[in-house]
Design an enzyme around this catalytic site. Structure first.
Site, PDB file in Angstrom:
ATOM      1  N   GLU A 301      46.641  39.034  -9.915  1.00  0.00           N
ATOM      2  CA  GLU A 301      46.144  39.558  -8.644  1.00  0.00           C
ATOM      3  C   GLU A 301      47.269  39.766  -7.633  1.00  0.00           C
ATOM      4  O   GLU A 301      47.177  39.359  -6.470  1.00  0.00           O
ATOM      5  CB  GLU A 301      45.074  38.618  -8.072  1.00  0.00           C
ATOM      6  CG  GLU A 301      43.884  38.470  -9.008  1.00  0.00           C
ATOM      7  CD  GLU A 301      42.738  37.646  -8.436  1.00  0.00           C
ATOM      8  OE1 GLU A 301      42.993  36.755  -7.621  1.00  0.00           O
ATOM      9  OE2 GLU A 301      41.586  37.916  -8.837  1.00  0.00           O
ATOM     10  N   ASP A 375      35.634  34.024 -14.535  1.00  0.00           N
ATOM     11  CA  ASP A 375      36.006  33.552 -13.209  1.00  0.00           C
ATOM     12  C   ASP A 375      34.893  32.727 -12.564  1.00  0.00           C
ATOM     13  O   ASP A 375      34.205  33.231 -11.670  1.00  0.00           O
ATOM     14  CB  ASP A 375      36.333  34.779 -12.329  1.00  0.00           C
ATOM     15  CG  ASP A 375      37.024  34.402 -11.033  1.00  0.00           C
ATOM     16  OD1 ASP A 375      37.175  33.210 -10.776  1.00  0.00           O
ATOM     17  OD2 ASP A 375      37.419  35.318 -10.295  1.00  0.00           O
ATOM     18  N   GLU A 403      32.102  29.863  -4.292  1.00  0.00           N
ATOM     19  CA  GLU A 403      32.400  31.290  -4.134  1.00  0.00           C
ATOM     20  C   GLU A 403      31.331  32.160  -4.793  1.00  0.00           C
ATOM     21  O   GLU A 403      30.944  33.189  -4.254  1.00  0.00           O
ATOM     22  CB  GLU A 403      33.770  31.589  -4.746  1.00  0.00           C
ATOM     23  CG  GLU A 403      34.113  33.069  -4.774  1.00  0.00           C
ATOM     24  CD  GLU A 403      35.453  33.369  -5.426  1.00  0.00           C
ATOM     25  OE1 GLU A 403      36.147  32.438  -5.882  1.00  0.00           O
ATOM     26  OE2 GLU A 403      35.817  34.564  -5.468  1.00  0.00           O
TER      27      GLU A 403
HETATM   28  O1  GCW Z   1      37.964  34.117  -8.135  1.00  0.00           O
HETATM   29  C1  GCW Z   1      39.122  34.727  -7.637  1.00  0.00           C
HETATM   30  C2  GCW Z   1      38.984  34.641  -6.158  1.00  0.00           C
HETATM   31  C3  GCW Z   1      40.309  34.738  -5.452  1.00  0.00           C
HETATM   32  C4  GCW Z   1      41.233  33.653  -6.032  1.00  0.00           C
HETATM   33  C5  GCW Z   1      41.425  33.934  -7.515  1.00  0.00           C
HETATM   34  C6  GCW Z   1      42.267  32.862  -8.190  1.00  0.00           C
HETATM   35  C7  GCW Z   1      42.912  32.368  -4.921  1.00  0.00           C
HETATM   36  O2  GCW Z   1      38.121  35.658  -5.718  1.00  0.00           O
HETATM   37  O3  GCW Z   1      40.078  34.524  -4.081  1.00  0.00           O
HETATM   38  O4  GCW Z   1      42.472  33.620  -5.373  1.00  0.00           O
HETATM   39  O5  GCW Z   1      40.166  33.946  -8.143  1.00  0.00           O
HETATM   40  O6  GCW Z   1      41.686  31.954  -8.740  1.00  0.00           O
HETATM   41  O7  GCW Z   1      43.468  32.938  -8.162  1.00  0.00           O
END
Ligand code: GCW
Length: 711
Positions: A301, A375, A403
Site C-alpha cells: 500500500e 484483510d 475496521e
Molecule cells: O486493512 C488495511 C487498512 C489500512 C491498514 C492496512 C495494513 C495501516 O485499511 O488502514 O494500514 O490494512 O494493515 O497495513
C-alpha cells in the site's frame, strides 16, 4: 379550567415527560475508565471477610520498580474490593500473603512464569523475575475479583507465546488510522515531559492481561519517529512501561536513511545503509536499553521496502535484524503485501511472496501474518501461510479495532473469532497442526513466538469507544498468554470484573457476547462473502462499488455477483487459492458440497438457485442470514434493556445507545445488500420478511466524508 383545556395541559405535560425521559439519562457510576480493574467492593460479606483474613498482611521481597508497582496495585485493589487497607510487613514469617522471588530457581531474564500456592493457610506467589510476580499478583487479584476460593491454590503458569503485543496504528499528530475511540492516547507533542496518568493506567491494564510489548505508532510509519527529539519521547514511554514488564517497539519507515540523513539509497545491501541502521540501533539502545525492536510494513500500500531496490523481503528484514542483534532486539516483518502489478488474485499474494523465503530469515525475525488471507474480514478462512513456513517464526496479527466489524458502535466480542482461527487445523503436519501450534512454536520450534493485536484504544474516557470493545483488548491479552483458554470463560471473567457479579445477568451477557460476532457476519457478509464495506472508510455497506483505482479494492471483485450467481471461484478451476492449503483442505474447499456453509462463497461461485445442505436455494439462505443477523441484534437490544438494574447506569446507557445505533445499522446493511443482490438474482424475497425500508438508490446515495479513522 374547562374540560378542553384540562386535556390540552395533560397532553402537553405527558409529551414533555416523554421528551424528558428520552433525553435525560442517568449517567452515575462507572464510565468505563477503570476497565476491568474497577476493584469495587464485593457484595458478599462473608467472602470479603475471608479474603481480608487471607490477604491481611503482605510481604513483598522485591526492591525493584516492579515490586513498587505490585505494592501500588495491591494498595489500590484491596481497599476497594474488601473495604480494608492491606498491611505490609517486612516479615515473611508473619505475612499471610508472601510475594517473593524464588532464589532456588535459575533466573532467566526473559522468564515470565509464576506459581501461586496456598500452604498451611499462607498464600505464596513465586517467580524467577519481578515481572512474574506482577503477573502472579494480577492473577491473584483476578481470582478475588471473580470471587474464587483461595483456599487450595496450586497454580503454575507460563505464557505460551513470548511476545504479546499491541500494535497501535496511531500517527504522530494523534490521528488514529482505523481507530474509533477518539484520538491517540499518545500525546507526542507534550512528551517527554508531560506523562499522563493514562499511560500508567494503560500499562496496568496491559500487564494485568500479560501484554508485554507495544508499538505506539502506525505501521504506515513516519520517519520522524527515529529523530533524536522523538526518540526521547519514546524513551519517556519506555521508562513508564518498564516496571510493568512492557517493552516498546517502533514501526519504522524503510526509507528512513534517505529521508532523515539524505543517503542516496535505502537499499538493504548497501553498506552505508547497513551502517546507518546499526548506528540508529545503537543510538536507540543508548536511550532505551530494553528496546523491543522494529515492526515493518514494507512494499505494501505504497510503503517503501526492499522491493524498491529489487531485493526480497528476507534481505530487508535480515539487514534490520542484524542491526538489532547485538542488543537483543527483534524484527516483526509484516506479510500483508499485495503488489500493484500482480496478476494474481489478492488472497494468493502473501503466500506467493513469502513461502519461497522460508528458512531465509534471521532468528530474531518473525513474519507477522494478518488474520485471514485478505484483510481482517468478519470471517475468513485461516491464512494458508500458517503451516507453510515451518522454518520461520510466524506471528499472528489480529485486528482488535473494528475496521470491518461496525466500528465502535457494534457489539462484537472477538474472542470467539480469535479462537475459531487459533483452533483451525491447518493439517500441514498431520492432524492437530492448529494455527495456535504454529504460532506458539510447538510445530516449527521457532524460538521467537508472537501474537499481536491492532489496538482499539483511543483517548475516549472508556478507552475503546464501546464498553464491550474493552473485552476485545482483554481477550487478546488472555489468549496470547494462553490460547487454550476458552472464549466464553474469558468473557465470563471480563463480565464479572467489568459489569456485574449477578450470575443470571452474567450468563445472559456472556451468551450475547458469544453470539455477537456471528450476528455481524450474518448482516454484513454471510456464507463466506467478504469486503462488501463501502470504500475508503469501510463504514456501512457498499457491495455496488466498482470504480476504484485498483480492481481488488472494489467489493465487486470479491463477490462477483452476476445474473448467474455469486461468489469468488478460488477452486482449481478458478483462482486456485485452494492449492495453498494442505491436501486435506484442498479436497474440502474444492467441492461446494464439502465446503462449510460459512465459507461457501469465499471458495465458490454458485448459481442463485444452487441447493444448499438445508434443501433451500442459495438465494433464500443468503437472504435469511441477512435477516437473522439483523433480528439477532434486536434481540440483543431487548436483552440488554432487561438488564438495567444489574449494570451501573453509565455503562448501561453507553451500551444502550450503541445498541440502538447497531439495530439501525444492521437493518441498513441487510436492506442494502439484499436489494443489491436481488438486482442480480431476480428472485423474490422469501415470504413473510419485512420489506426493505428504502430503495437501493437511496442506500447508494449515502456518503460519509467524515467517517472516523480513515487512512
Ligand atoms: O486493512 C488495511 C487498512 C489500512 C491498514 C492496512 C495494513 C495501516 O485499511 O488502514 O494500514 O490494512 O494493515 O497495513
Amino acid at each position: 379550567m374547562n374540560r378542553f383545556c384540562y386535556w390540552c395541559v395533560a397532553i402537553i405535560f405527558s409529551g414533555f415527560i416523554q421528551q424528558a425521559n428520552a433525553s435525560i439519562a442517568d449517567f452515575k457510576g462507572e464510565d468505563g475508565y477503570r476497565l476491568w480493574l474497577k476493584y469495587d467492593l464485593l457484595s458478599d460479606v462473608s467472602l470479603r471477610k475471608n479474603y481480608a483474613k487471607q490477604l491481611g498482611s503482605i510481604y513483598i521481597d522485591t526492591q525493584t520498580d516492579t515490586g513498587k508497582v505490585i505494592m501500588q496495585e495491591l494498595q489500590l485493589a484491596l481497599p476497594g474490593l474488601l473495604g480494608q487497607e492491606p498491611r505490609f510487613t517486612d516479615s515473611a514469617q508473619q505475612a499471610t500473603l508472601v510475594i517473593s522471588l524464588n532464589p532456588s530457581l535459575q533466573a532467566d531474564a526473559t522468564d515470565e512464569a509464576f506459581a501461586i500456592q496456598t500452604q498451611q493457610g499462607k498464600i505464596q506467589i513465586l517467580a524467577q523475575n519481578p515481572v512474574g510476580l506482577l503477573y502472579g499478583t494480577f492473577h491473584l487479584l483476578r481470582l478475588v475479583q471473580t470471587e474464587q476460593s483461595l483456599a487450595k491454590l496450586d497454580i503454575q503458569q507460563a505464557p505460551k507465546i513470548k511476545l504479546r503485543m499491541l500494535n497501535h496504528w496511531d500517527d504522530l499528530d494523534r490521528h488514529t488510522e482505523r481507530g474509533f475511540a477518539g484520538e491517540s492516547i499518545f500525546d507526542w507533542h507534550k512528551l517527554p515531559d508531560y506523562k499522563e496518568q493514562r499511560y500508567y493506567d494503560y500499562a496496568r491494564a496491559n500487564a494485568s492481561v500479560g501484554i508485554n510489548g507495544i508499538v505506539p505508532i502506525n505501521v504506515n510509519s513516519n520517519s520522524l519517529i527515529l529523530t533524536p527529539a522523538y526518540l526521547r519521547k519514546v524513551q519517556a514511554l519506555a521508562d513508564i512501561f518498564r516496571p510493568y514488564g512492557i517493552k516498546v517497539y517502533l514501526s519504522i519507515k524503510f526509507s528512513s536513511p534517505q529521508q532523515l540523513d539524505g543517503l542516496p539509497t535505502s537499499d538493504p545491501l548497501d553498506p552505508q545503509v547497513q551502517q546507518w541502521w546499526q548506528a540508529k540501533a545503537a543510538e536507540i539502545y543508548q536511550l532505551i536499553p530494553d528496546f523491543g525492536g522494529f515492526l515493518v510494513k514494507a512494499n505494501s500500500e505504497g510503503q517503501p521496502g526492499p522491493g524498491d531496490y529489487g531485493r526480497t523481503h528476507d534481505i530487508g528484514a535480515n539487514m534490520l535484524a542484524k542491526a538489532l542483534q547485538p542488543f537483543g532486539g527483534n524484527v516483526l516483518w509484516r506479510a500483508f503485501v499485495y503488489a500493484h502489478d500482480s496478476e494474481h488474485e489478492r488472497s494468493l499474494q502473501a503466500y506467493n511472496e513469502f513461502v519461497p523465503l522460508d528458512g531465509h530469515f534471521e532468528s530474531n525475525v518473525s513474519v507477522q501474518v494478518k488474520n485471514g488471507p485478505i484483510d481482517f474480514q468478519p470471517r475468513e478462512p485461516f491464512s494458508p501461510l500458517f503451516g507453510a513456513m515451518p522454518q520461520t517464526s510466524l506471528a499472528m496479527e489480529f485486528q482488535v479495532t473494528q475496521e470491518y466489524l461496525g466500528f465502535s458502535t457494534h457489539l462484537a466480542y472477538l474472542g470467539s473469532m480469535y479462537k475459531e482461527v487459533l483452533d483451525s487445523d491447518t493439517h500441514t503436519n498431520g492432524e492437530g497442526s492448529t494455527v495456535a501450534k504454529v504460532i506458539d512454536g510447538s510445530l516449527s520450534k521457532a524460538p521467537l513466538t508472537v501474537m499481536a493485536g491492532v489496538a482499539n484504544i483511543g483517548a475516549d474516557r472508556n478507552w475503546t469507544g464501546h464498553i464491550f470493545g474493552q473485552a476485545n483488548w482483554y481477550v487478546l491479552g488472555r489468549l496470547a498468554w494462553d490460547h487454550d483458554l476458552s472464549a466464553d470463560n474469558i468473557a465470563r471473567e471480563w463480565v464479572a470484573m467489568t459489569l456485574t457479579h449477578d450470575p443470571k445477568a452474567s450468563e445472559q451477557i456472556v451468551a450475547m457476547m458469544m453470539q455477537s460476532r456471528e450476528n455481524i457476519v450474518n448482516y454484513m457478509t454471510p456464507l463466506g462473502l467478504h469486503h462488501l464495506m463501502d470504500t475508503g472508510h469501510h463504514y456501512g455497506p457498499g457491495p455496488w462499488v466498482d470504480n476504484l483505482g485498483r480492481d481488488d479494492w472494489n467489493p465487486t471483485y470479491y463477490h462477483r455477483a452476476d445474473d448467474k450467481g455469486i461468489g469468488l471461484d478460488r477452486t482449481t478451476d478458478g483462482t486456485n487459492a485452494v492449492s495453498q492449503y494442505a491436501p486435506y483442505w484442498q479436497e474440502i474447499f474444492n467441492d461446494p458440497k464439502k465446503t462449510p456453509d460459512n465459507l461457501l462463497l469465499w471458495f465458490h461461485h454458485l448459481p442463485w438457485d444452487y441447493t444448499m445442505a438445508s434443501g433451500k436455494t442459495l438465494w433464500v439462505e443468503l437472504v435469511e442470514h441477512y435477516y437473522a443477523g439483523a433480528a439477532a441484534v434486536e434481540l440483543m437490544q431487548a436483552q440488554w434493556l432487561g438488564l438495567k438494574d444489574k449494570i451501573e447506569p453509565n455503562q448501561f446507557n453507553q451500551v444502550r445507545m450503541a445498541l440502538a445505533i447497531q439495530v439501525k445499522e444492521a437493518r441498513w446493511w441487510r436492506d442494502a445488500c439484499v436489494l443489491y443482490f436481488q438486482g442480480y438474482s431476480n428472485m423474490a424475497l422469501p415470504a413473510g420478511l419485512e420489506k426493505p425500508q428504502h430503495s437501493l438508490e437511496y442506500y447508494q446515495s449515502l456518503t460519509f466524508p467524515y467517517a472516523p479513522g480513515q487512512g
